[in-house]
Every structure is written in C-alpha cells, then in structure tokens.
Design a protein around this motif. Structure first.
Motif, PDB file in Angstrom:
ATOM      1  N   MET A  66      -2.183   7.558  -1.798  1.00 54.93           N
ATOM      2  CA  MET A  66      -1.942   7.168  -3.180  1.00 54.93           C
ATOM      3  C   MET A  66      -1.019   5.940  -3.247  1.00 54.93           C
ATOM      4  N   ASP A  67      -0.034   5.884  -2.367  1.00 53.50           N
ATOM      5  CA  ASP A  67       0.869   4.734  -2.316  1.00 53.50           C
ATOM      6  C   ASP A  67       0.118   3.475  -1.892  1.00 53.50           C
ATOM      7  N   ALA A  68      -0.835   3.607  -0.993  1.00 52.40           N
ATOM      8  CA  ALA A  68      -1.599   2.458  -0.500  1.00 52.40           C
ATOM      9  C   ALA A  68      -2.497   1.884  -1.578  1.00 52.40           C
ATOM     10  N   ARG A  69      -2.921   2.715  -2.520  1.00 56.30           N
ATOM     11  CA  ARG A  69      -3.789   2.249  -3.612  1.00 56.30           C
ATOM     12  C   ARG A  69      -3.027   1.413  -4.625  1.00 56.30           C
ATOM     13  N   GLY A  70      -1.741   1.599  -4.680  1.00 56.51           N
ATOM     14  CA  GLY A  70      -1.021   0.760  -5.624  1.00 56.51           C
ATOM     15  C   GLY A  70      -0.083   1.494  -6.433  1.00 56.51           C
TER      16      GLY A  70
END
Length: 70
Positions: A66-70
């Motif tokens: 989820m953090d990598a998605r933005g």
C-alpha cells in the motif's frame, strides 16, 4: 484443565515475519516463522502488551504494498 488453571500459566508474546502478534505458552517450542519478543507473563498481561504495540493489524507485506502505491 479448567479456564482458571489456564489463566495461571505463563505465556510469551510472539511475532511472525509479517509482524503479526500472538501469545504462546512459555517454554514450548515455537512454530516455524515465529519469534519471541521478550515479553512474558500471564495471559491477560501478554494480551494487554499486544494491544499496546500492535496498532496496525495489516500484515507487513500489505502495508508495504500500500505504501508503494502512493
């Protein structure tokens, strides 16, 4: 064994690779993938400790995705 006897046993707080917490009977071999965090005590004491430290119930891999998605 009655619930009263169970409540008197010592437990350890454990965590897995996904940073999910649980309790485990102290002195018993841990299942694969679980590590003791260094907190032991009665069942309620261990559960209270988990409630304090495990504030995000999502598995680590989901948080990272989820953090990598933005």
């Amino acid at each position: 064994m009655s619930e009263v006897d169970e409540d008197n046993r010592a437990y350890s707080v454990v965590v897995n690779d996904e940073e999910q917490y649980s309790i485990w009977l102290a002195g018993r071999p841990l299942p694969a993938g679980w590590t003791e965090v260094g907190h032991t005590g009665g069942k309620d004491e261990c559960l209270d400790h988990i409630a304090e430290v495990w504030t995000d119930m999502r598995p680590r891999s989901l948080r990272q995705a989820m953090d990598a998605r933005g």
